[in-house]
Design a protein around this motif. Structure first.
Motif, PDB file in Angstrom:
ATOM      1  N   ASN A  20       0.579 -12.615 -54.429  1.00  0.00           N
ATOM      2  CA  ASN A  20       1.199 -13.032 -53.162  1.00  0.00           C
ATOM      3  C   ASN A  20       2.142 -14.219 -53.374  1.00  0.00           C
ATOM      4  O   ASN A  20       3.242 -14.272 -52.813  1.00  0.00           O
ATOM      5  CB  ASN A  20       0.118 -13.402 -52.144  1.00  0.00           C
ATOM      6  CG  ASN A  20      -0.655 -12.185 -51.674  1.00  0.00           C
ATOM      7  OD1 ASN A  20      -0.141 -11.060 -51.697  1.00  0.00           O
ATOM      8  ND2 ASN A  20      -1.903 -12.392 -51.238  1.00  0.00           N
ATOM      9  N   ARG A  21       1.688 -15.165 -54.195  1.00  0.00           N
ATOM     10  CA  ARG A  21       2.530 -16.333 -54.477  1.00  0.00           C
ATOM     11  C   ARG A  21       3.810 -15.922 -55.209  1.00  0.00           C
ATOM     12  O   ARG A  21       4.892 -16.432 -54.930  1.00  0.00           O
ATOM     13  CB  ARG A  21       1.756 -17.348 -55.318  1.00  0.00           C
ATOM     14  CG  ARG A  21       0.636 -18.042 -54.562  1.00  0.00           C
ATOM     15  CD  ARG A  21      -0.060 -19.062 -55.443  1.00  0.00           C
ATOM     16  NE  ARG A  21      -1.152 -19.728 -54.738  1.00  0.00           N
ATOM     17  CZ  ARG A  21      -1.952 -20.651 -55.284  1.00  0.00           C
ATOM     18  NH1 ARG A  21      -1.758 -20.998 -56.564  1.00  0.00           N
ATOM     19  NH2 ARG A  21      -2.916 -21.206 -54.576  1.00  0.00           N
ATOM     20  N   ALA A  22       3.651 -14.993 -56.166  1.00  0.00           N
ATOM     21  CA  ALA A  22       4.829 -14.516 -56.896  1.00  0.00           C
ATOM     22  C   ALA A  22       5.818 -13.835 -55.949  1.00  0.00           C
ATOM     23  O   ALA A  22       7.038 -14.020 -56.054  1.00  0.00           O
ATOM     24  CB  ALA A  22       4.404 -13.562 -58.007  1.00  0.00           C
ATOM     25  N   SER A  23       5.271 -13.056 -55.013  1.00  0.00           N
ATOM     26  CA  SER A  23       6.136 -12.377 -54.037  1.00  0.00           C
ATOM     27  C   SER A  23       6.872 -13.395 -53.169  1.00  0.00           C
ATOM     28  O   SER A  23       8.069 -13.243 -52.874  1.00  0.00           O
ATOM     29  CB  SER A  23       5.293 -11.445 -53.154  1.00  0.00           C
ATOM     30  OG  SER A  23       4.688 -10.432 -53.924  1.00  0.00           O
ATOM     31  N   GLN A  24       6.138 -14.444 -52.768  1.00  0.00           N
ATOM     32  CA  GLN A  24       6.764 -15.491 -51.964  1.00  0.00           C
ATOM     33  C   GLN A  24       7.863 -16.210 -52.742  1.00  0.00           C
ATOM     34  O   GLN A  24       8.935 -16.507 -52.208  1.00  0.00           O
ATOM     35  CB  GLN A  24       5.700 -16.487 -51.494  1.00  0.00           C
ATOM     36  CG  GLN A  24       4.716 -15.910 -50.483  1.00  0.00           C
ATOM     37  CD  GLN A  24       3.619 -16.898 -50.120  1.00  0.00           C
ATOM     38  OE1 GLN A  24       3.576 -18.018 -50.641  1.00  0.00           O
ATOM     39  NE2 GLN A  24       2.720 -16.476 -49.237  1.00  0.00           N
ATOM     40  N   LEU A  25       7.578 -16.483 -54.035  1.00  0.00           N
ATOM     41  CA  LEU A  25       8.577 -17.150 -54.870  1.00  0.00           C
ATOM     42  C   LEU A  25       9.819 -16.278 -55.049  1.00  0.00           C
ATOM     43  O   LEU A  25      10.955 -16.764 -55.025  1.00  0.00           O
ATOM     44  CB  LEU A  25       7.977 -17.501 -56.233  1.00  0.00           C
ATOM     45  CG  LEU A  25       6.939 -18.632 -56.238  1.00  0.00           C
ATOM     46  CD1 LEU A  25       6.304 -18.770 -57.622  1.00  0.00           C
ATOM     47  CD2 LEU A  25       7.588 -19.952 -55.822  1.00  0.00           C
ATOM     48  N   GLU A  26       9.595 -14.966 -55.246  1.00  0.00           N
ATOM     49  CA  GLU A  26      10.729 -14.055 -55.377  1.00  0.00           C
ATOM     50  C   GLU A  26      11.563 -14.034 -54.096  1.00  0.00           C
ATOM     51  O   GLU A  26      12.797 -14.024 -54.144  1.00  0.00           O
ATOM     52  CB  GLU A  26      10.224 -12.645 -55.695  1.00  0.00           C
ATOM     53  CG  GLU A  26       9.679 -12.492 -57.112  1.00  0.00           C
ATOM     54  CD  GLU A  26       9.141 -11.096 -57.356  1.00  0.00           C
ATOM     55  OE1 GLU A  26       9.133 -10.290 -56.392  1.00  0.00           O
ATOM     56  OE2 GLU A  26       8.730 -10.808 -58.491  1.00  0.00           O
ATOM     57  N   LYS A  27      10.866 -14.040 -52.962  1.00  0.00           N
ATOM     58  CA  LYS A  27      11.570 -14.030 -51.682  1.00  0.00           C
ATOM     59  C   LYS A  27      12.379 -15.310 -51.498  1.00  0.00           C
ATOM     60  O   LYS A  27      13.540 -15.279 -51.058  1.00  0.00           O
ATOM     61  CB  LYS A  27      10.557 -13.877 -50.549  1.00  0.00           C
ATOM     62  CG  LYS A  27      11.201 -13.746 -49.176  1.00  0.00           C
ATOM     63  CD  LYS A  27      10.152 -13.533 -48.096  1.00  0.00           C
ATOM     64  CE  LYS A  27      10.809 -13.405 -46.727  1.00  0.00           C
ATOM     65  NZ  LYS A  27       9.797 -13.199 -45.654  1.00  0.00           N
ATOM     66  N   ARG A  28      11.753 -16.447 -51.858  1.00  0.00           N
ATOM     67  CA  ARG A  28      12.470 -17.722 -51.748  1.00  0.00           C
ATOM     68  C   ARG A  28      13.668 -17.762 -52.697  1.00  0.00           C
ATOM     69  O   ARG A  28      14.729 -18.297 -52.353  1.00  0.00           O
ATOM     70  CB  ARG A  28      11.524 -18.881 -52.059  1.00  0.00           C
ATOM     71  CG  ARG A  28      10.459 -19.105 -50.991  1.00  0.00           C
ATOM     72  CD  ARG A  28       9.559 -20.266 -51.361  1.00  0.00           C
ATOM     73  NE  ARG A  28       8.532 -20.479 -50.349  1.00  0.00           N
ATOM     74  CZ  ARG A  28       7.579 -21.414 -50.442  1.00  0.00           C
ATOM     75  NH1 ARG A  28       7.535 -22.212 -51.514  1.00  0.00           N
ATOM     76  NH2 ARG A  28       6.689 -21.545 -49.477  1.00  0.00           N
ATOM     77  N   GLU A  30      15.412 -15.194 -53.714  1.00  0.00           N
ATOM     78  CA  GLU A  30      16.452 -14.351 -53.127  1.00  0.00           C
ATOM     79  C   GLU A  30      17.176 -15.078 -51.991  1.00  0.00           C
ATOM     80  O   GLU A  30      18.408 -15.014 -51.879  1.00  0.00           O
ATOM     81  CB  GLU A  30      15.835 -13.052 -52.610  1.00  0.00           C
ATOM     82  CG  GLU A  30      15.349 -12.121 -53.717  1.00  0.00           C
ATOM     83  CD  GLU A  30      14.660 -10.892 -53.152  1.00  0.00           C
ATOM     84  OE1 GLU A  30      14.523 -10.818 -51.904  1.00  0.00           O
ATOM     85  OE2 GLU A  30      14.256 -10.020 -53.939  1.00  0.00           O
ATOM     86  N   GLU A  31      16.394 -15.783 -51.154  1.00  0.00           N
ATOM     87  CA  GLU A  31      17.005 -16.540 -50.054  1.00  0.00           C
ATOM     88  C   GLU A  31      17.907 -17.652 -50.589  1.00  0.00           C
ATOM     89  O   GLU A  31      18.994 -17.904 -50.051  1.00  0.00           O
ATOM     90  CB  GLU A  31      15.911 -17.125 -49.163  1.00  0.00           C
ATOM     91  CG  GLU A  31      15.126 -16.072 -48.386  1.00  0.00           C
ATOM     92  CD  GLU A  31      13.972 -16.681 -47.614  1.00  0.00           C
ATOM     93  OE1 GLU A  31      13.685 -17.889 -47.845  1.00  0.00           O
ATOM     94  OE2 GLU A  31      13.363 -15.975 -46.790  1.00  0.00           O
ATOM     95  N   ALA A  32      17.435 -18.314 -51.673  1.00  0.00           N
ATOM     96  CA  ALA A  32      18.241 -19.384 -52.269  1.00  0.00           C
ATOM     97  C   ALA A  32      19.540 -18.826 -52.836  1.00  0.00           C
ATOM     98  O   ALA A  32      20.618 -19.429 -52.687  1.00  0.00           O
ATOM     99  CB  ALA A  32      17.445 -20.097 -53.362  1.00  0.00           C
ATOM    100  N   GLU A  33      19.455 -17.664 -53.498  1.00  0.00           N
ATOM    101  CA  GLU A  33      20.661 -17.041 -54.043  1.00  0.00           C
ATOM    102  C   GLU A  33      21.642 -16.676 -52.933  1.00  0.00           C
ATOM    103  O   GLU A  33      22.862 -16.838 -53.081  1.00  0.00           O
ATOM    104  CB  GLU A  33      20.276 -15.791 -54.842  1.00  0.00           C
ATOM    105  CG  GLU A  33      19.585 -16.098 -56.171  1.00  0.00           C
ATOM    106  CD  GLU A  33      19.174 -14.836 -56.902  1.00  0.00           C
ATOM    107  OE1 GLU A  33      19.345 -13.744 -56.315  1.00  0.00           O
ATOM    108  OE2 GLU A  33      18.691 -14.938 -58.041  1.00  0.00           O
ATOM    109  N   GLU A  34      21.098 -16.185 -51.814  1.00  0.00           N
ATOM    110  CA  GLU A  34      21.966 -15.840 -50.685  1.00  0.00           C
ATOM    111  C   GLU A  34      22.655 -17.076 -50.124  1.00  0.00           C
ATOM    112  O   GLU A  34      23.847 -17.048 -49.804  1.00  0.00           O
ATOM    113  CB  GLU A  34      21.142 -15.149 -49.596  1.00  0.00           C
ATOM    114  CG  GLU A  34      20.661 -13.754 -49.984  1.00  0.00           C
ATOM    115  CD  GLU A  34      19.779 -13.140 -48.914  1.00  0.00           C
ATOM    116  OE1 GLU A  34      19.491 -13.853 -47.913  1.00  0.00           O
ATOM    117  OE2 GLU A  34      19.372 -11.976 -49.068  1.00  0.00           O
ATOM    118  N   ARG A  35      21.875 -18.187 -50.018  1.00  0.00           N
ATOM    119  CA  ARG A  35      22.473 -19.427 -49.510  1.00  0.00           C
ATOM    120  C   ARG A  35      23.533 -19.957 -50.472  1.00  0.00           C
ATOM    121  O   ARG A  35      24.596 -20.427 -50.052  1.00  0.00           O
ATOM    122  CB  ARG A  35      21.385 -20.476 -49.283  1.00  0.00           C
ATOM    123  CG  ARG A  35      20.507 -20.207 -48.070  1.00  0.00           C
ATOM    124  CD  ARG A  35      19.735 -21.453 -47.678  1.00  0.00           C
ATOM    125  NE  ARG A  35      18.792 -21.848 -48.709  1.00  0.00           N
ATOM    126  CZ  ARG A  35      17.524 -21.447 -48.768  1.00  0.00           C
ATOM    127  NH1 ARG A  35      17.063 -20.612 -47.844  1.00  0.00           N
ATOM    128  NH2 ARG A  35      16.719 -21.861 -49.722  1.00  0.00           N
TER     129      ARG A  35
END
Length: 228
Positions: A20-28, A30-35
């Motif tokens: 779950n933590r890895a999934s959250q980190l991946e999501k963050r 991706e969000e950082a890359e988008e920003r």
């Protein structure tokens, strides 16, 4: 066996938590890359807008200077020297002799003339006079004659003649070093350094390029400021 099952369950829970933590980190991530991508796009657009604004400012400044091409600025003409004569009439009759125009030169055609729009300075340098000619060719002839004659005096005051330039061009000229070669110096419009060496005119866009040229011929460079 029960203890083993408990241990396995604990490990599974830990793995699930890590997943779950890895999934959250991946999501963050991706969000950082988008920003970051959005920021880069914004920076690119901002840079393009800055270049567009710079080009527009240059065009506006060019248009302003074109509108001033027929203008001549006279410095140090004593206040009230024209007495009761309208300033236009006074200049039309006085300028030819002051700058040394040929006797057969056509009568000067001046649209208007006025002092700088500021209070009369008591006991200080007189306000400058702005003269607008009907034709650019006449203004240019008068200016060249004045620059050639150099020492022009009226009522004991030494007069100076300048083209009427925008504040931006004057700012560039004031801030640039002036090259001096073989006792010749000047500006090419709008603010290019100009000098004569061995019969050839050289133009420089920056003081640094002029300094390199001077170094190459073992001459010196000094500071000269365009003053009104």
């Amino acid at each position: 066996m029960s203890e083993i099952k408990i241990s396995i369950t604990s490990v599974e829970d830990s793995l699930s938590s890590l997943s779950n933590r890895a999934s959250q980190l991946e999501k963050r991530a991706e969000e950082a890359e988008e920003r970051i991508s959005a920021t880069e796009d914004h920076s690119s657009r901002l840079a393009a807008m800055e270049k567009a604004v710079e080009r527009l400012l240059l065009k506006v400044d060019d248009l302003e200077n074109r509108s001033r091409r027929k203008n001549l600025k006279i410095i140090n003409l004593p206040e009230g020297t024209e007495a009761t004569t309208p300033l236009v009439d006074f200049l039309q009759s006085t300028l030819p002799a002051l700058v040394g125009l040929p006797s057969d030169f056509p009568s000067l055609e001046i649209e208007r003339a006025h002092r700088a729009l500021s209070p009369v300075p008591p006991g200080q340098t007189p306000r400058s006079v702005l003269v607008r000619f009907l034709r650019f060719s006449q203004r240019e002839f008068v200016l060249r004659a004045a620059l050639k004659k150099r020492d022009i005096r009226h009522d004991g005051s030494q007069l100076r003649f300048y083209p009427d330039l925008s504040s931006e061009v004057l700012r560039k000229r004031r801030g640039r070093a002036q090259a001096r070669l073989n006792k010749y110096r000047g500006f090419a419009y709008p603010a290019r350094l100009r000098c004569l060496h061995e019969g050839q005119i050289h133009l420089f866009d920056t003081p640094e390029s002029a300094a390199l040229f001077l170094d190459s011929i073992n001459l010196f460079m000094y500071q000269y400021y365009f003053t009104l």
